[in-house]
Design an enzyme around this catalytic site. Structure first.
Site, PDB file in Angstrom:
ATOM      1  N   ARG A  69       0.982  -1.221   0.130  1.00 17.18           N
ATOM      2  CA  ARG A  69       0.351  -0.035   0.253  1.00 17.18           C
ATOM      3  C   ARG A  69       0.873   1.683   0.253  1.00 17.18           C
ATOM      4  NH1 ARG A  69      -3.846   0.122   5.294  1.00 17.18           N
ATOM      5  NH2 ARG A  69      -5.077  -2.009   3.683  1.00 17.18           N
ATOM      6  N   ARG A 138      -1.901   6.830  10.288  1.00 11.98           N
ATOM      7  CA  ARG A 138      -2.030   5.679   8.330  1.00 11.98           C
ATOM      8  C   ARG A 138      -1.965   7.606   7.161  1.00 11.98           C
ATOM      9  NH1 ARG A 138      -4.181   0.499   8.824  1.00 11.98           N
ATOM     10  NH2 ARG A 138      -3.430  -0.305   9.969  1.00 11.98           N
ATOM     11  N   LYS A 205      -3.649   0.752  15.041  1.00 13.12           N
ATOM     12  CA  LYS A 205      -4.134   1.877  13.835  1.00 13.12           C
ATOM     13  C   LYS A 205      -3.936   3.341  14.265  1.00 13.12           C
ATOM     14  CE  LYS A 205      -5.317  -0.705  11.476  1.00 13.12           C
ATOM     15  NZ  LYS A 205      -7.273  -1.816   9.930  1.00 13.12           N
ATOM     16  N   LYS A 207      -5.861   7.316  13.084  1.00 10.82           N
ATOM     17  CA  LYS A 207      -5.869   7.623  10.754  1.00 10.82           C
ATOM     18  C   LYS A 207      -6.832   9.277  11.170  1.00 10.82           C
ATOM     19  CE  LYS A 207      -7.796   3.415   9.417  1.00 10.82           C
ATOM     20  NZ  LYS A 207      -8.534   2.597   8.825  1.00 10.82           N
ATOM     21  N   CYS A 427     -15.386  -3.015   0.282  1.00  8.00           N
ATOM     22  CA  CYS A 427     -13.937  -4.014   0.267  1.00  8.00           C
ATOM     23  C   CYS A 427     -13.503  -4.520  -0.516  1.00  8.00           C
ATOM     24  CB  CYS A 427     -14.137  -3.937   2.035  1.00  8.00           C
ATOM     25  SG  CYS A 427     -14.750  -5.711   2.186  1.00  8.00           S
ATOM     26  N   CYS A 433      -7.932 -10.941   1.231  1.00 11.48           N
ATOM     27  CA  CYS A 433      -7.630 -10.021   2.365  1.00 11.48           C
ATOM     28  C   CYS A 433      -8.403 -11.524   3.075  1.00 11.48           C
ATOM     29  CB  CYS A 433      -9.107  -9.281   2.788  1.00 11.48           C
ATOM     30  SG  CYS A 433      -9.216  -8.978   4.783  1.00 11.48           S
ATOM     31  N   CYS A 472     -16.185  -8.636   5.998  1.00 16.55           N
ATOM     32  CA  CYS A 472     -16.069  -8.586   7.255  1.00 16.55           C
ATOM     33  C   CYS A 472     -16.676  -7.593   7.840  1.00 16.55           C
ATOM     34  CB  CYS A 472     -15.074  -9.237   8.211  1.00 16.55           C
ATOM     35  SG  CYS A 472     -13.958  -7.985   8.181  1.00 16.55           S
ATOM     36  N   CYS A 476     -14.019  -1.828   5.947  1.00 18.64           N
ATOM     37  CA  CYS A 476     -13.287  -1.060   5.541  1.00 18.64           C
ATOM     38  C   CYS A 476     -13.995   0.287   4.713  1.00 18.64           C
ATOM     39  CB  CYS A 476     -12.429  -1.490   4.711  1.00 18.64           C
ATOM     40  SG  CYS A 476     -11.394  -3.077   6.520  1.00 18.64           S
TER      41      CYS A 476
HETATM   42 FE1  SRM Z   1      -9.277  -1.859   6.234  1.00 20.77          FE
HETATM   43  C1  SRM Z   1      -7.875  -4.658   7.913  1.00 20.77           C
HETATM   44  C2  SRM Z   1      -8.118  -3.530   3.230  1.00 20.77           C
HETATM   45  C3  SRM Z   1      -9.751   1.156   4.659  1.00 20.77           C
HETATM   46  C4  SRM Z   1     -10.834  -1.096   9.459  1.00 20.77           C
HETATM   47  N1  SRM Z   1      -7.899  -3.562   6.088  1.00 20.77           N
HETATM   48  C5  SRM Z   1      -7.271  -4.319   6.833  1.00 20.77           C
HETATM   49  C6  SRM Z   1      -6.866  -5.345   5.612  1.00 20.77           C
HETATM   50  C7  SRM Z   1      -4.953  -4.849   5.590  1.00 20.77           C
HETATM   51  C8  SRM Z   1      -6.826  -6.871   6.443  1.00 20.77           C
HETATM   52  C9  SRM Z   1      -5.624  -7.812   6.908  1.00 20.77           C
HETATM   53  O1  SRM Z   1      -5.590  -6.793   8.451  1.00 20.77           O
HETATM   54  O2  SRM Z   1      -5.273  -8.371   7.386  1.00 20.77           O
HETATM   55  C10 SRM Z   1      -7.598  -5.757   4.311  1.00 20.77           C
HETATM   56  C11 SRM Z   1      -6.975  -5.585   3.111  1.00 20.77           C
HETATM   57  C12 SRM Z   1      -7.717  -6.160   2.263  1.00 20.77           C
HETATM   58  C13 SRM Z   1      -7.164  -6.451   1.229  1.00 20.77           C
HETATM   59  O3  SRM Z   1      -6.894  -6.925   0.077  1.00 20.77           O
HETATM   60  O4  SRM Z   1      -6.877  -5.453  -0.371  1.00 20.77           O
HETATM   61  C14 SRM Z   1      -8.148  -4.399   4.727  1.00 20.77           C
HETATM   62  N2  SRM Z   1      -8.778  -1.373   4.296  1.00 20.77           N
HETATM   63  C15 SRM Z   1      -8.742  -1.769   3.680  1.00 20.77           C
HETATM   64  C16 SRM Z   1      -9.119  -0.918   2.303  1.00 20.77           C
HETATM   65  C17 SRM Z   1      -7.846  -1.492   1.350  1.00 20.77           C
HETATM   66  C18 SRM Z   1     -10.658  -0.826   1.519  1.00 20.77           C
HETATM   67  C19 SRM Z   1     -10.982  -0.850   0.586  1.00 20.77           C
HETATM   68  O5  SRM Z   1     -11.707  -1.438   0.171  1.00 20.77           O
HETATM   69  O6  SRM Z   1     -10.077   0.426  -0.109  1.00 20.77           O
HETATM   70  C20 SRM Z   1      -8.888   0.558   2.739  1.00 20.77           C
HETATM   71  C21 SRM Z   1      -7.267   0.780   3.221  1.00 20.77           C
HETATM   72  C22 SRM Z   1      -7.181   1.815   3.114  1.00 20.77           C
HETATM   73  C23 SRM Z   1      -5.455   2.832   3.168  1.00 20.77           C
HETATM   74  O7  SRM Z   1      -5.467   3.570   1.765  1.00 20.77           O
HETATM   75  O8  SRM Z   1      -4.977   2.911   4.486  1.00 20.77           O
HETATM   76  C24 SRM Z   1      -8.888   0.579   3.946  1.00 20.77           C
HETATM   77  N3  SRM Z   1     -10.046   0.044   7.215  1.00 20.77           N
HETATM   78  C25 SRM Z   1     -10.346   0.822   6.145  1.00 20.77           C
HETATM   79  C26 SRM Z   1     -10.817   1.696   6.753  1.00 20.77           C
HETATM   80  C27 SRM Z   1     -11.806   2.941   6.549  1.00 20.77           C
HETATM   81  C28 SRM Z   1     -11.453   3.719   6.678  1.00 20.77           C
HETATM   82  O9  SRM Z   1     -10.170   3.323   7.428  1.00 20.77           O
HETATM   83  O10 SRM Z   1     -11.447   5.555   6.520  1.00 20.77           O
HETATM   84  C29 SRM Z   1     -11.392   1.115   8.619  1.00 20.77           C
HETATM   85  C30 SRM Z   1     -12.798   1.971   8.605  1.00 20.77           C
HETATM   86  C31 SRM Z   1     -12.193   2.521   9.790  1.00 20.77           C
HETATM   87  C32 SRM Z   1     -11.690   2.582  11.135  1.00 20.77           C
HETATM   88  O11 SRM Z   1     -10.175   2.285  10.939  1.00 20.77           O
HETATM   89  O12 SRM Z   1     -12.196   2.462  12.333  1.00 20.77           O
HETATM   90  C33 SRM Z   1     -10.853   0.092   8.399  1.00 20.77           C
HETATM   91  N4  SRM Z   1      -9.755  -2.829   8.335  1.00 20.77           N
HETATM   92  C34 SRM Z   1      -9.946  -2.027   8.784  1.00 20.77           C
HETATM   93  C35 SRM Z   1      -9.686  -2.939  10.770  1.00 20.77           C
HETATM   94  C36 SRM Z   1     -10.251  -2.866  11.500  1.00 20.77           C
HETATM   95  C37 SRM Z   1      -9.754  -1.894  12.148  1.00 20.77           C
HETATM   96  C38 SRM Z   1     -10.432  -2.454  14.183  1.00 20.77           C
HETATM   97  O13 SRM Z   1     -10.503  -0.391  14.887  1.00 20.77           O
HETATM   98  O14 SRM Z   1     -10.923  -2.946  14.733  1.00 20.77           O
HETATM   99  C39 SRM Z   1      -8.762  -4.159  10.631  1.00 20.77           C
HETATM  100  C40 SRM Z   1      -8.486  -5.348  11.173  1.00 20.77           C
HETATM  101  C41 SRM Z   1      -7.935  -4.623  11.780  1.00 20.77           C
HETATM  102  O15 SRM Z   1      -6.834  -3.704  12.421  1.00 20.77           O
HETATM  103  O16 SRM Z   1      -6.981  -5.479  12.537  1.00 20.77           O
HETATM  104  C42 SRM Z   1      -9.054  -3.909   8.807  1.00 20.77           C
HETATM  105 FE1  SF4 Z   2     -10.882  -7.250   4.832  1.00 26.45          FE
HETATM  106 FE2  SF4 Z   2     -12.980  -7.137   6.561  1.00 26.45          FE
HETATM  107 FE3  SF4 Z   2     -11.839  -4.659   5.633  1.00 26.45          FE
HETATM  108 FE4  SF4 Z   2     -12.906  -6.539   3.810  1.00 26.45          FE
HETATM  109  S1  SF4 Z   2     -13.827  -5.131   5.767  1.00 26.45           S
HETATM  110  S2  SF4 Z   2     -11.463  -6.125   3.462  1.00 26.45           S
HETATM  111  S3  SF4 Z   2     -12.936  -7.738   4.248  1.00 26.45           S
HETATM  112  S4  SF4 Z   2     -11.028  -6.793   7.304  1.00 26.45           S
END
Ligand code: SRM
Ligand code: SF4
Length: 562
Positions: A69, A138, A205, A207, A427, A433, A472, A476
């Site tokens: 990323r 981030r 993390k 943000k 997502c 993922c 899930c 995201c």
């Molecule tokens: Fe996310 C984890 C993809 C924005 C909350 N996210 C992941 C991972 C890295 C899975 C992993 O940990 O193994 C995913 C990779 C999937 C893949 O195959 O690419 C993933 N997140 C994404 C992206 C690519 C979704 C998208 O459709 O674009 C976004 C990348 C953002 C970036 O460029 O930095 C993405 N993730 C978000 C957001 C939205 C935001 O930030 O505005 C959230 C919700 C906001 C927040 O953080 O509260 C988000 N991602 C999570 C979480 C849950 C965090 C939590 O508080 O519990 C995880 C899991 C974790 O961190 O344990 C996670």
């Molecule tokens: Fe993966 Fe869940 Fe984030 Fe979708 S919402 S990219 S399934 S961690």
């Protein structure tokens, strides 16, 4: 560190400022890293993944590859930087570019032997992946609309300055990936002093997003820190209203987890914002939960302390009193698509990218078309929080030729797309993922197609109703602020959340749990019929849901089953 600190805390502490033994493992002949190393890899913007489709084939080893990323503050790229991503996607990744919900770019499918080359070639274009993931601040988001005004540049600069200021000081990234010569000796180097992060970095993390007044395209209430700019009548940036404690992630089985909207904290003059933000991050560093990672996000600290206690701690550290937050007024969910005039007289063109995936298909040659336009006209790029792309600084005389190229590559213009499709986000989920429990990006276009028909039948196709899907509950695609969020609960089953507000100021609530994929549209159709029959004139879907109390208060998340 305490006895109860989570394992990841120990891994971070013993990593020698994000080195671990990455350099050694990189050359050990395997195609994957071990479980401790993958925690450190994240800080370098890299996730180890395996193709989840292939897992189902019995007797087959996991097919390891990596997601990288890039860190792109405010989503801003020069034409050359975009073209480098386009080229690297073909050379080292799976041929697609994935625009993310935080204005960055992800490559999927990079094999271990190509990690250094990919990161080095990005670095040649002044792009890093360092800090795009991991327990640090981030990518800093920012409204991408290039109004071309002085203030637009200033706000984008703040995204960049905050991002630079909050980057780790560790040189590990450069030693291991960029300047490979030194990598072998990296563990002998003295770990650097990390003035903000220390040895353990943050509990989780963190943000930050910056919104333009009245324009909530960054979903400013969903960030750990949201900043809303204040601009005076002379187009000068005055300062920022600071919001704290937003976040989306939750876990179906853990009651201590929940999505939360950020609360207004204070207003600060712009010259002070970096200092104030740094102190806020430091409070989370010192008091965030380091024992339970599910409860370690800043939102839980804010929720437990409340704003008065948090503000007092912050003011004690700053040594002065903070001004109260300003009223944010109305906010709209802008997409910034289509042709828009910049304040400097030039134009920008916003192109909708379905679920952020830039690729060529036999029908739509999006990847090639974008590459050819950007190469020929040298247009700079801004990525949006809705996974779309803006081509910027276009002169009036080039508009016609660009239009023609858009048509030649069959790239849909935003006005040819339904509102349901333009506003939707999904997502990646399966197959990349590792946390996905259900499909998202791969099934959502089909769901939207069915919803388009329903909306048209009901005469609701001109309404803005936001649909978002995730594989899930991690959130995201920020599904908990959508009008309708489909959240993967288990294979092929989704929880349906309804009643968010497109301006991002209200969380939605669980309406039905464990709905099979095939029944999602039918379930939502019943709701849409009810809305169409009972709404007041001009009433938005989410407002209607809130007014008629469609969501049973007792319908708690846990009742959806596990
Ligand atoms: Fe996310 C984890 C993809 C924005 C909350 N996210 C992941 C991972 C890295 C899975 C992993 O940990 O193994 C995913 C990779 C999937 C893949 O195959 O690419 C993933 N997140 C994404 C992206 C690519 C979704 C998208 O459709 O674009 C976004 C990348 C953002 C970036 O460029 O930095 C993405 N993730 C978000 C957001 C939205 C935001 O930030 O505005 C959230 C919700 C906001 C927040 O953080 O509260 C988000 N991602 C999570 C979480 C849950 C965090 C939590 O508080 O519990 C995880 C899991 C974790 O961190 O344990 C996670
Ligand atoms: Fe993966 Fe869940 Fe984030 Fe979708 S919402 S990219 S399934 S961690």
């Amino acid at each position: 560190m305490t006895k109860k600190s989570s394992k990841v805390e120990l891994i971070k502490e013993e990593s020698g400022n994000l080195r671990g033994d990455l350099a050694t493992q990189l050359h050990n002949g395997q195609n994957y890293f071990d479980k401790n190393a993958i925690q450190i890899l994240k800080f370098h913007g890299i996730y180890q993944q395996d193709d989840r489709d292939l897992r189902r084939i019995k007797g087959r080893d996991k097919e390891w590859s990596f997601m990288i990323r890039s860190r792109i503050p405010g989503g801003g790229l020069t034409a050359t930087q975009y073209l480098a991503h386009d080229r690297l996607a073909d050379t080292y990744a799976n041929g697609t570019i994935r625009l993310t919900t935080r204005q960055t770019i992800q490559f999927h499918g990079v094999v271990r032997g190509d990690l250094s080359s990919t990161l080095r070639e990005l670095h040649d274009e002044m792009i890093i992946a360092l800090g795009a993931c991991g327990d640090i601040v981030r990518n800093v988001m920012c409204c991408p609309a290039p109004a071309g005004s002085r203030t637009d540049h200033v706000i984008q600069e703040y995204a960049q300055k905050l991002s630079d200021h909050l980057l780790p000081r560790s040189k590990a990234y450069y030693e291991i990936w960029i300047d490979g010569e030194k990598a072998g000796s990296s563990q002998q180097n003295d770990p650097e002093h990390e003035p903000l992060y220390g040895k353990n970095y943050l509990p989780r993390k963190f943000k930050i997003g910056i919104a333009w007044p009245g324009d909530n395209c960054v979903d400013v209430f969903t960030h750990d820190i949201g900043l809303v700019a204040t601009i005076n009548d002379h187009d000068e940036l005055q300062g920022f209203t600071i919001l704290v404690g937003g976040g989306m992630g939750m876990n179906h089985k853990k009651k201590e987890t929940f999505p939360r909207l950020a609360d207004p904290l204070a207003w600060v003059p712009h010259e002070e914002v970096i200092d104030v933000v740094t102190h806020i991050v430091a409070i989370q560093r010192d008091y965030g939960d380091r024992e339970n990672r599910k409860h370690a996000r800043f939102k839980y600290l804010i929720d437990e302390w409340g704003i008065p206690k948090f503000k007092k701690e912050l003011e004690d550290r700053l040594g002065y009193r903070l001004a109260p937050p300003l009223d944010l007024g109305d906010m709209r969910p802008e997409l910034h698509l289509g042709w828009n005039r910049q304040a400097d007289g030039r134009w920008y063109l916003g192109i909708s990218v379905e679920n952020g995936r830039i690729k060529d298909t036999p029908e739509i040659r999006l990847k090639t078309g974008l590459r050819e336009i950007i190469r020929r006209f040298g247009t700079d790029v801004r990525l949006t929080p809705n996974q779309d792309i803006l081509l910027t600084n276009i002169s009036e005389e080039d508009q016609h030729a660009i239009e023609q190229m858009i048509r030649e590559h069959n790239i849909p213009h935003d006005y040819t797309l339904s509102n349901a499709r333009r506003y939707s986000m999904a997502c990646p989920a399966l197959p990349t993922c590792g946390l996905a429990v259900a499909e998202s990006e791969r099934v959502f276009p089909g769901i939207i197609r069915e919803l388009e028909q329903v909306l048209e039948e009901l005469g609701l196709d001109k309404e803005v109703i936001t649909f978002r899907m995730t594989g899930c509950p991690n959130g995201c695609a920020r599904p908990y602020v959508a009008d309708i969020g489909f959240v993967g609960h288990s294979m092929n089953k989704y929880d349906i959340f309804i009643g968010g507000d497109p301006a991002g100021r209200r969380l939605n609530s669980l309406y039905r749990g464990l709905v099979p994929l095939e029944e999602l549209v039918e379930t939502v159709k019943t709701l849409l019929v009810q809305y169409q029959n009972e709404r007041y004139e001009g009433e938005k879907f989410g407002d209607y849901v809130a007014r008629v109390n469609l969501v049973d208060e007792t319908n708690q998340i846990s009742e959806a089953g596990s």
